[in-house]
Scaffold this active site. Structure first.
Site, short mmCIF file in Angstrom:
data_model
loop_
_atom_site.label_atom_id
_atom_site.label_comp_id
_atom_site.label_asym_id
_atom_site.label_seq_id
_atom_site.Cartn_x
_atom_site.Cartn_y
_atom_site.Cartn_z
N PHE A 33 2.64 5.71 5.60
CA PHE A 33 1.87 4.89 6.53
C PHE A 33 0.97 3.95 5.73
O PHE A 33 0.52 4.27 4.64
CB PHE A 33 1.00 5.78 7.42
CG PHE A 33 1.67 7.07 7.79
CD1 PHE A 33 2.73 7.07 8.70
CD2 PHE A 33 1.29 8.26 7.21
CE1 PHE A 33 3.37 8.26 9.03
CE2 PHE A 33 1.92 9.46 7.53
CZ PHE A 33 2.97 9.46 8.44
N GLY A 47 0.80 -1.22 0.00
CA GLY A 47 0.00 0.00 0.00
C GLY A 47 0.83 1.26 0.00
O GLY A 47 1.88 1.35 -0.65
N CYS A 48 0.37 2.24 0.77
CA CYS A 48 0.88 3.60 0.65
C CYS A 48 2.33 3.78 1.10
O CYS A 48 2.97 4.76 0.73
CB CYS A 48 -0.02 4.55 1.44
SG CYS A 48 -1.71 4.66 0.79
N TYR A 49 2.87 2.85 1.88
CA TYR A 49 4.25 3.04 2.35
C TYR A 49 5.27 2.26 1.53
O TYR A 49 6.47 2.29 1.83
CB TYR A 49 4.38 2.66 3.84
CG TYR A 49 4.17 1.20 4.17
CD1 TYR A 49 5.19 0.28 4.02
CD2 TYR A 49 2.95 0.74 4.68
CE1 TYR A 49 5.02 -1.05 4.34
CE2 TYR A 49 2.75 -0.59 5.00
CZ TYR A 49 3.79 -1.48 4.84
OH TYR A 49 3.61 -2.81 5.14
N HIS A 65 3.44 11.32 3.64
CA HIS A 65 2.35 10.78 2.82
C HIS A 65 1.02 11.39 3.25
O HIS A 65 0.61 11.26 4.41
CB HIS A 65 2.28 9.26 2.95
CG HIS A 65 1.12 8.68 2.19
ND1 HIS A 65 1.10 8.60 0.82
CD2 HIS A 65 -0.06 8.19 2.62
CE1 HIS A 65 -0.05 8.08 0.44
NE2 HIS A 65 -0.77 7.82 1.50
#
Length: 349
Positions: free
Chosen positions: A334, A139-141, A273
């Site tokens: 995160f 995902g986002c990290y 982020h």
């Protein structure tokens, strides 16, 4: 021993639409009943003015597509986007595709075999002995462990590495429902598409990657989920995420900075982020940052939305192009776990 350095960044994004256009032209009809007024408020307060979409809902409604059809479209759209980002990064670094020793691809929005790593290595003319790594569902990290792996390879082998983060969140609009689902509304209001590539080399000018570190709170593993369903991938996003971040982010950053003998006042670039406005507000408060400390992160959210894994690299690119460019940068991202990742970089000529 040479320090691994980000010598070139390359970005690529599909066409954009304004948040107002997306609301009026699609989502105002997608959400019905009492959900519509709630969704309108969430869209208006998302911190997003424009977003990019490879599959624009104003032109094409994918919300009822089965997952198989979405995955076939992922390959069609992600390949040229990734090729554009990689080409720009290689040009910025002054290297050719044949110079790359390790090619890492991060993506959680599409899967196929052969994957982007194989197809892009073929189309760009990478060497047959180029090693590859695919990082999915972080995902986002994901960009930060990707940079960590690239850095380790460069340090151990003395050869360049290439990281590509490519996400097509527009393929995962969920079917319409009269049931109020705040988590889906938030994800539909925030997410966007992008591809960013980074070339990491042993030494030279660019952003030297000093350290990548992380902390995971597994007691909150259910707070952020990304489930593969028959109708695409479905986001689960608890409203408790900001308070979990508030418990961990200060300690993570303080420990990172202390290991390098610096404090937050020595950092002039924060690439945080932008999971949403609340996430940025929590980080700003817990790290006691100045009013403009997260300006680059907020501007990226405003202009590009939350693009998942490429987003922190978009912010780093913005910080590097600023006048003057940021000299010491802390990156924070995160995602599921809940996991917090941090990296420290400093610019060298």
């Amino acid at each position: 021993m040479s320090v691994p350095v980000i010598a070139g960044l390359g970005t690529a994004q599909p066409p954009s639409a304004s948040q107002d256009e997306l609301w009026e032209g699609f989502f105002s009809r997608h959400f019905s009943g009492t959900t519509r007024s709630l969704a309108q408020r969430i869209f208006a307060n998302s911190g997003v003015t424009r977003r990019q979409a490879a599959v624009n809902p104003l032109l094409e409604d994918v919300s009822d597509w089965p997952t198989e059809r979405r995955m076939r479209r992922y390959q069609v759209e992600a390949l040229p986007l990734g090729k554009e980002a990689v080409g720009r990064a290689l040009t910025a670094a002054g290297l050719g595709a044949g110079d790359i020793g390790l090619f890492i691809v991060c993506s959680c929005t599409g899967y196929a075999t052969p994957g982007l790593d194989i197809l892009l290595a073929r189309d760009l003319g990478m060497a047959a002995d180029t090693q590859r790594m695919f990082i999915g569902h972080m995902g986002c990290y994901a960009a930060l462990p990707g940079l960590g792996a690239a850095s380790d390879f460069v340090t151990a082998r003395g050869r360049p590495a290439l990281l590509l983060c490519a996400e097509l969140t527009s393929l995962h609009i969920q079917p319409s429902s009269a049931r109020v689902d705040t988590q889906q509304i938030v994800s539909h209001a925030l997410f966007s598409d992008a591809a960013v590539a980074a070339v990491v080399v042993p030494g030279g000018p660019g952003y030297a990657l000093r350290e990548v570190t992380s902390v995971t709170d597994t007691s909150t593993a259910d707070h952020m989920t990304w489930d593969v369903t028959d109708a695409g991938f479905r986001m689960g996003l608890s409203p408790k995420v900001p308070q979990v971040l508030s418990r961990h982010v200060r300690g993570l950053v303080d420990d990172l900075l202390a290991r390098h003998g610096v404090t937050s006042s020595d950092v002039d670039g924060w690439a945080v982020h932008p999971g949403g406005p609340r996430i940025l507000n929590v980080v700003e408060r817990e790290l006691v940052l100045p009013p403009q400390g997260l300006a680059a992160s907020r501007a990226t959210l405003d202009e590009h939305g939350n693009c998942s894994s490429p987003t922190v690299l978009l912010i780093l690119d913005r910080l590097g192009r600023a006048t003057p460019a940021a000299r010491r940068v802390v990156m924070l991202a995160f995602g599921p776990g809940l996991t917090l990742y941090a990296a420290m970089l400093d610019r060298q000529e």
